[in-house]
Design an enzyme around this catalytic site. Structure first.
Site, PDB file in Angstrom:
ATOM      1  N   HIS A 143      37.217  43.701  40.281  1.00 52.40           N
ATOM      2  CA  HIS A 143      37.216  44.286  38.936  1.00 52.40           C
ATOM      3  C   HIS A 143      37.086  45.795  39.056  1.00 52.40           C
ATOM      4  O   HIS A 143      36.149  46.311  39.677  1.00 52.40           O
ATOM      5  CB  HIS A 143      36.040  43.711  38.130  1.00 52.40           C
ATOM      6  CG  HIS A 143      35.681  44.484  36.909  1.00 52.40           C
ATOM      7  ND1 HIS A 143      36.022  44.083  35.634  1.00 52.40           N
ATOM      8  CD2 HIS A 143      34.983  45.657  36.745  1.00 52.40           C
ATOM      9  CE1 HIS A 143      35.564  44.951  34.753  1.00 52.40           C
ATOM     10  NE2 HIS A 143      34.929  45.917  35.408  1.00 52.40           N
ATOM     11  N   ASP A 161      42.774  37.999  31.526  1.00 49.51           N
ATOM     12  CA  ASP A 161      41.338  38.184  31.282  1.00 49.51           C
ATOM     13  C   ASP A 161      40.921  37.350  30.080  1.00 49.51           C
ATOM     14  O   ASP A 161      40.013  37.715  29.329  1.00 49.51           O
ATOM     15  CB  ASP A 161      40.990  39.662  31.070  1.00 49.51           C
ATOM     16  CG  ASP A 161      39.515  39.969  31.341  1.00 49.51           C
ATOM     17  OD1 ASP A 161      38.788  39.059  31.784  1.00 49.51           O
ATOM     18  OD2 ASP A 161      39.102  41.110  31.090  1.00 49.51           O
ATOM     19  N   SER A 174      34.901  38.857  27.208  1.00 51.07           N
ATOM     20  CA  SER A 174      34.590  39.813  26.149  1.00 51.07           C
ATOM     21  C   SER A 174      35.379  41.093  26.390  1.00 51.07           C
ATOM     22  O   SER A 174      35.749  41.415  27.523  1.00 51.07           O
ATOM     23  CB  SER A 174      33.090  40.133  26.132  1.00 51.07           C
ATOM     24  OG  SER A 174      32.724  40.833  27.313  1.00 51.07           O
TER      25      SER A 174
END
Length: 396
Positions: free
Chosen positions: A195, A282, A286
């Site tokens: 990430h 993704d 969130s």
């Protein structure tokens, strides 16, 4: 169950003139012209004249058991449901944990992956989460890769992000070494899915690791590389050096030149759109928004639907050939992650199929030979979805 799909325009993902496909059980049994079913079997014959048939999509970064939590317990996103995945043309997902590895666990991730597999799609997971040292199911990452079938790598390991654990180079090197050896012993890719945040160092920690170790560049799959212009340029440099680059779909609040369609169009025009570029959604994670002081100002939820939406837009608006754009969510992903019998239409491969209508919208979806979506209507629901077995006599 035998199914004959006739007269489709095939993208395998390479283009093939109108052809037929025979599916037997979970597998593609034959591809060719003027095929027919044997007289001794009962099966379904579907004429796809004017339609396009492509491999099922692979989404390599999905928060299947929920994500979020950065704004407190109420901001945790819910579990992903089967029909959300299949309606989007996705037949294979790779589940991961993100910021929250406290209320979300790898055991929960593995069980959710098993549940989705039982409901009809193919699933894999990454071991770990944002933090380093990483949490694993078994005592070591190596053991996870060798002994747990669904674990195919480590991820999503966060660097250059205020939410990361700011791992030292030595920690990243040890993690990558374990992933590599565990992958070798387990017959898996053993990649490290990294990430990338908006931090100042960008990809530099990975470059430093590569310069001072013997870990090959292909061991890393950095994601969110279209997060900023600086990061995208670093990603292109990484790509030119032989590395992978994963782009995140659905970033509608990004400047247009950083959204997936624009990036893929640019890479195609520069003749850089090769087999090491992938796109993921993704999904169900969130989508927090922070101000310059690092204060959370808003929160959204990612959707898996954006995966095909952005690829379709790339093809329609950017004049990128379908077979080229399609690879970023099919064969490229399967090759990078070493997913056997996935990502292509080939005899002997899993019958993961998507039918696109004349406007390249998802019309029908087969996962492992079972029709999950027909004429844009869900046929197979998850166990606790609204039209599922939850309302059947099985529970009465």
């Amino acid at each position: 169950m035998w199914v004959l799909l006739k007269n489709a325009k095939l993208y395998c993902p390479e283009y093939t003139e109108n052809s037929d496909i025979v599916v037997v059980g979970m597998t593609i049994a034959a591809i060719g012209k003027n095929l027919s079913l044997p007289d001794f079997v009962e099966g379904e014959i579907i004429d796809l004249q004017g339609k396009t048939l492509v491999p099922g999509f692979i989404d390599a970064h999905v928060h299947i058991c929920g994500g979020g939590g950065e704004a407190g317990p109420a901001s945790r996103t819910p579990e992903l449901q089967l029909s959300q995945i299949t309606r989007s043309g996705i037949t294979t997902v790779v589940g991961c944990l993100g910021t929250d590895s406290v209320s979300r666990s790898l055991a929960e991730l593995l069980v959710k992956a098993n549940a989705l597999q039982e409901e009809g799609i193919s699933t894999y997971i990454y071991s770990g989460a944002y933090r380093v040292p990483m949490k694993t199911l078994l005592p070591t990452l190596e053991q996870d890769l060798v002994l747990i079938e669904k674990v195919i790598g480590a991820g999503e390991i966060a660097i250059s992000d205020h939410r990361s654990a700011h791992p030292q180079i030595s920690q990243l090197e040890q993690l990558a070494s374990e992933a590599r050896v565990g992958g070798m012993l387990g017959g898996k890719a053993g990649i490290v899915h990294v990430h990338l945040g908006e931090g100042k160092r960008g990809l530099q920690p990975i470059w430093t690791l590569l310069e001072q170790s013997d870990i090959p560049i292909t061991q890393f799959v950095p994601t969110h590389m279209n997060r900023s212009r600086t990061l995208l340029e670093q990603g292109i440099k990484f790509l030119l050096a032989g590395g992978h680059m994963d782009l995140t779909a659905g970033c509608d609040d990004f400047p247009e030149d950083l959204q997936v369609p624009s990036v893929l169009i640019r890479l195609n025009q520069s003749q850089l759109l090769n087999d090491r570029i992938t796109v993921s959604s993704d999904g169900n994670g969130s989508m927090p928004q922070y101000n310059e002081a690092g204060v959370l100002t808003g929160m959204g939820v990612g959707s898996v639907e954006v995966l095909w939406r952005d690829i379709r837009k790339t093809v329609i608006q950017g004049n990128v050939p379908l077979e080229v754009a399609l690879r970023t969510i099919t064969s490229n992903v399967a090759n990078v992650l070493r997913l056997r019998n996935k990502g292509m239409l080939r005899v002997g491969y899993d019958a993961d199929l998507v039918v696109l209508d004349e406007d390249l919208q998802v019309q029908d979806v087969w996962a492992k030979g079972k029709c999950m979506v027909r004429s844009k209507e869900t046929l197979v629901w998850g166990t606790y979805e609204g039209n599922s077995l939850a309302k059947s006599e099985w529970f009465s």
